[in-house]
Design an enzyme around this catalytic site. Structure first.
Site, PDB file in Angstrom:
ATOM      1  N   GLU A  97     -43.391  26.555 -39.491  1.00  0.00           N
ATOM      2  CA  GLU A  97     -43.073  24.826 -39.795  1.00  0.00           C
ATOM      3  C   GLU A  97     -42.425  24.583 -38.860  1.00  0.00           C
ATOM      4  OE1 GLU A  97     -46.413  22.922 -44.035  1.00  0.00           O
ATOM      5  OE2 GLU A  97     -43.640  24.508 -44.494  1.00  0.00           O
ATOM      6  N   CYS A 110     -35.903  19.983 -36.343  1.00  0.00           N
ATOM      7  CA  CYS A 110     -35.530  21.005 -36.771  1.00  0.00           C
ATOM      8  C   CYS A 110     -37.303  22.163 -36.763  1.00  0.00           C
ATOM      9  CB  CYS A 110     -35.610  21.357 -38.724  1.00  0.00           C
ATOM     10  SG  CYS A 110     -35.310  22.520 -39.529  1.00  0.00           S
ATOM     11  N   CYS A 117     -39.143  34.886 -43.609  1.00  0.00           N
ATOM     12  CA  CYS A 117     -38.142  35.240 -42.690  1.00  0.00           C
ATOM     13  C   CYS A 117     -37.336  36.564 -43.800  1.00  0.00           C
ATOM     14  CB  CYS A 117     -36.780  34.079 -43.378  1.00  0.00           C
ATOM     15  SG  CYS A 117     -35.162  34.622 -43.190  1.00  0.00           S
ATOM     16  N   CYS A 121     -33.216  34.887 -49.701  1.00  0.00           N
ATOM     17  CA  CYS A 121     -31.679  34.133 -49.636  1.00  0.00           C
ATOM     18  C   CYS A 121     -32.958  33.648 -51.418  1.00  0.00           C
ATOM     19  CB  CYS A 121     -31.590  33.396 -49.008  1.00  0.00           C
ATOM     20  SG  CYS A 121     -30.217  33.875 -48.097  1.00  0.00           S
ATOM     21  N   CYS A 124     -34.628  29.624 -51.794  1.00  0.00           N
ATOM     22  CA  CYS A 124     -35.564  29.513 -49.883  1.00  0.00           C
ATOM     23  C   CYS A 124     -36.613  29.962 -49.949  1.00  0.00           C
ATOM     24  CB  CYS A 124     -34.571  30.153 -48.692  1.00  0.00           C
ATOM     25  SG  CYS A 124     -35.555  29.163 -47.578  1.00  0.00           S
ATOM     26  N   GLY A 170     -36.866  31.629 -40.676  1.00  0.00           N
ATOM     27  CA  GLY A 170     -36.457  32.461 -39.795  1.00  0.00           C
ATOM     28  C   GLY A 170     -34.937  33.027 -40.104  1.00  0.00           C
ATOM     29  N   GLU A 171     -34.614  33.490 -39.847  1.00  0.00           N
ATOM     30  CA  GLU A 171     -32.931  34.029 -39.490  1.00  0.00           C
ATOM     31  C   GLU A 171     -32.732  34.057 -37.735  1.00  0.00           C
ATOM     32  OE1 GLU A 171     -29.422  33.348 -40.541  1.00  0.00           O
ATOM     33  OE2 GLU A 171     -29.302  34.279 -38.735  1.00  0.00           O
ATOM     34  N   CYS A 344     -35.560  20.855 -46.328  1.00  0.00           N
ATOM     35  CA  CYS A 344     -34.239  22.358 -46.514  1.00  0.00           C
ATOM     36  C   CYS A 344     -34.662  23.218 -47.240  1.00  0.00           C
ATOM     37  CB  CYS A 344     -32.954  21.984 -46.674  1.00  0.00           C
ATOM     38  SG  CYS A 344     -32.409  21.176 -45.462  1.00  0.00           S
TER      39      CYS A 344
HETATM   40  N1  SAH Z   1     -31.494  31.778 -41.331  1.00  0.00           N
HETATM   41  C1  SAH Z   1     -30.546  30.535 -41.622  1.00  0.00           C
HETATM   42  C2  SAH Z   1     -31.795  28.394 -41.110  1.00  0.00           C
HETATM   43  C3  SAH Z   1     -32.447  28.432 -42.062  1.00  0.00           C
HETATM   44  S1  SAH Z   1     -32.449  27.837 -43.724  1.00  0.00           S
HETATM   45  C4  SAH Z   1     -29.723  30.075 -42.456  1.00  0.00           C
HETATM   46  O1  SAH Z   1     -29.805  30.596 -43.287  1.00  0.00           O
HETATM   47  O2  SAH Z   1     -28.860  28.717 -42.111  1.00  0.00           O
HETATM   48  C5  SAH Z   1     -31.710  26.648 -43.457  1.00  0.00           C
HETATM   49  C6  SAH Z   1     -31.152  26.220 -44.416  1.00  0.00           C
HETATM   50  O3  SAH Z   1     -32.072  25.364 -45.343  1.00  0.00           O
HETATM   51  C7  SAH Z   1     -29.821  26.831 -44.650  1.00  0.00           C
HETATM   52  O4  SAH Z   1     -28.626  26.787 -44.890  1.00  0.00           O
HETATM   53  C8  SAH Z   1     -29.978  27.442 -45.953  1.00  0.00           C
HETATM   54  O5  SAH Z   1     -29.224  27.695 -47.109  1.00  0.00           O
HETATM   55  C9  SAH Z   1     -30.662  25.944 -46.471  1.00  0.00           C
HETATM   56  N2  SAH Z   1     -31.764  26.491 -47.484  1.00  0.00           N
HETATM   57  C10 SAH Z   1     -32.572  26.952 -47.946  1.00  0.00           C
HETATM   58  N3  SAH Z   1     -33.343  27.239 -48.846  1.00  0.00           N
HETATM   59  C11 SAH Z   1     -32.878  25.505 -49.565  1.00  0.00           C
HETATM   60  C12 SAH Z   1     -33.324  24.888 -50.480  1.00  0.00           C
HETATM   61  N4  SAH Z   1     -34.769  25.582 -51.688  1.00  0.00           N
HETATM   62  N5  SAH Z   1     -32.667  23.900 -50.876  1.00  0.00           N
HETATM   63  C13 SAH Z   1     -31.455  23.036 -49.946  1.00  0.00           C
HETATM   64  N6  SAH Z   1     -31.697  23.737 -49.200  1.00  0.00           N
HETATM   65  C14 SAH Z   1     -32.253  25.204 -48.448  1.00  0.00           C
END
Ligand code: SAH
Length: 368
Positions: A97, A110, A117, A121, A124, A170-171, A344
């Site tokens: 996406e 974005c 990923c 986390c 996420c 993804g990271e 996000c």
């Molecule tokens: N892997 C990278 C980039 C992807 S996530 C990273 O970890 O930064 C992009 C951002 O969205 C990160 O700050 C992540 O922590 C945040 N994010 C992930 N899941 C979320 C959620 N459910 N609600 C709000 N922010 C979230």
């Protein structure tokens, strides 16, 4: 026996350096790279016959050996707030996406860097989908190409996409080489011509890659911190067990060292009763004080499998006030595109999971 057709070179996979090499290898002059990059990225042309400043012989040769191969748009959703979300199908059937967020002064795209990923986390949605593979340069840059065609230009002829954030699925630092080549294309004046300030890479904190990134493409840096102590961050961002907070903050300082005006953005997702107390705000302020830091508070965006709740607005405001009082620039991120699951952490795509994560989770539930 029939011979198998030669695989064409996808020109979207090439940054300037690679494209110059490619043209030189076929006996052409290096300026062909500039010409072709402009046609592809700025004018959106994918048919070599339309590249009228190339001679006919070259155009015919290119049509035989090269292509401009793009992901396929499966669906396009538009939120009531103007946010777009595209579901894109890649070769092999996985989907990723991409999201476009319009604001008054800027338009932010974005983009995703991996199919799923690997980091898991706990808050996420992408993490819950599992992981399949890294994206190619063509698949990363292709997201920009496609979005640019839909979103178009401003009155002054410049693209409406003024900023790009590597914050999708993804990271990015675990797909380092492809991400760096894609950044080269974002910054190239014959392609998207963005300044380094307007390209932001967000990472969960892969320390060794941060050091390398600074050397090759020191774009703006955002780091997913989410907790001020290692015990909690180990749960939220399991990568913390390998790269704990103190070492991560030092690596971030090194990233901006020598540029006193640059700041690292620390992202902090607001989870009710988990990381949003007064004590935790003070702890975070203490941790970041004196560093080249700003804080981005992200209200948690729920998804079906999530066990967390978004902090109430009053807790987010209280948290922000403590950081501001400690002298930290703190912004609460506006939640955009929520009605289309484009906020996000809500990007899910369609992933053929190679990690068997879903399966493991289900058997854990059965045991539990
Ligand atoms: N892997 C990278 C980039 C992807 S996530 C990273 O970890 O930064 C992009 C951002 O969205 C990160 O700050 C992540 O922590 C945040 N994010 C992930 N899941 C979320 C959620 N459910 N609600 C709000 N922010 C979230």
């Amino acid at each position: 026996m029939t011979s198998s057709p030669v695989k064409k070179t996808n020109l979207l996979d090439l940054d300037r350096e690679a494209m110059v090499d490619w043209f030189v290898q076929m006996g052409e002059r290096s300026f062909r790279a500039s010409q072709v990059m402009k046609w592809i990225h700025q004018r959106g042309v994918t048919d070599f016959d339309q590249m009228t400043d190339l001679n006919k012989t070259l155009r015919a040769a290119l049509a035989n050996i090269a292509e401009i191969g793009l992901p396929e748009i499966v669906s396009e959703q538009r939120s009531s707030d103007g946010t777009y979300k595209w579901l894109l199908r890649l070769e092999g059937g996985n989907c990723i996406e991409t999201v476009y967020i319009p604001e008054t002064e800027r338009g932010t795209l974005c983009i995703s860097s991996q199919v799923g990923c690997a980091l898991e986390c706990s808050f996420c949605s992408t993490g819950y989908q599992g992981f399949n593979r890294n994206l190619s340069v063509a698949e990363i840059v292709g997201q920009i190409w496609l979005a640019h065609r839909v979103i178009g230009f401003r009155g002054d002829g410049r693209s409406k996409i003024t900023n790009i954030v590597l914050m999708g699925m993804g990271e990015p630092l675990l797909n380092f080489d492809k991400v760096v080549k894609s950044i080269n294309v974002m910054l190239d004046d014959d392609a998207y011509g963005l300044s380094k300030r307007r390209v932001t890479l967000s990472t969960a904190g892969v320390i060794p890659a941060l050091e390398r990134l600074r050397e090759v493409a020191d774009v703006s840096l955002a780091v997913s911190l989410h907790a001020a102590d290692d015990a909690l961050r180990n749960v939220l961002v399991p990568l913390n067990k390998k790269y704990p907070i103190k070492a991560l903050l030092d690596a971030c300082e090194a990233y901006v060292a020598g540029s006193p005006r640059k700041k690292v953005t620390y992202e902090y997702v607001m989870l009710e009763g988990v990381n949003d107390s007064v004590k935790q705000a003070k702890q975070l302020a203490g941790l970041l004080q004196g560093r080249q830091a700003k804080v981005n508070l992200i209200p948690f965006n729920p998804f079906p499998e999530a066990d967390y709740k978004r902090s109430p607005q009053s807790s987010i405001d209280r948290f922000r006030d403590i950081l501001v009082a400690a002298g930290l620039v703190t912004i609460t991120r506006k939640t955009r595109g929520e009605d289309i699951d484009g906020a996000c952490g809500q990007l899910a795509g369609q992933i053929v999971d190679k990690t068997r994560r879903q399966q493991r989770r289900m058997s854990a539930t059965e045991r539990g």
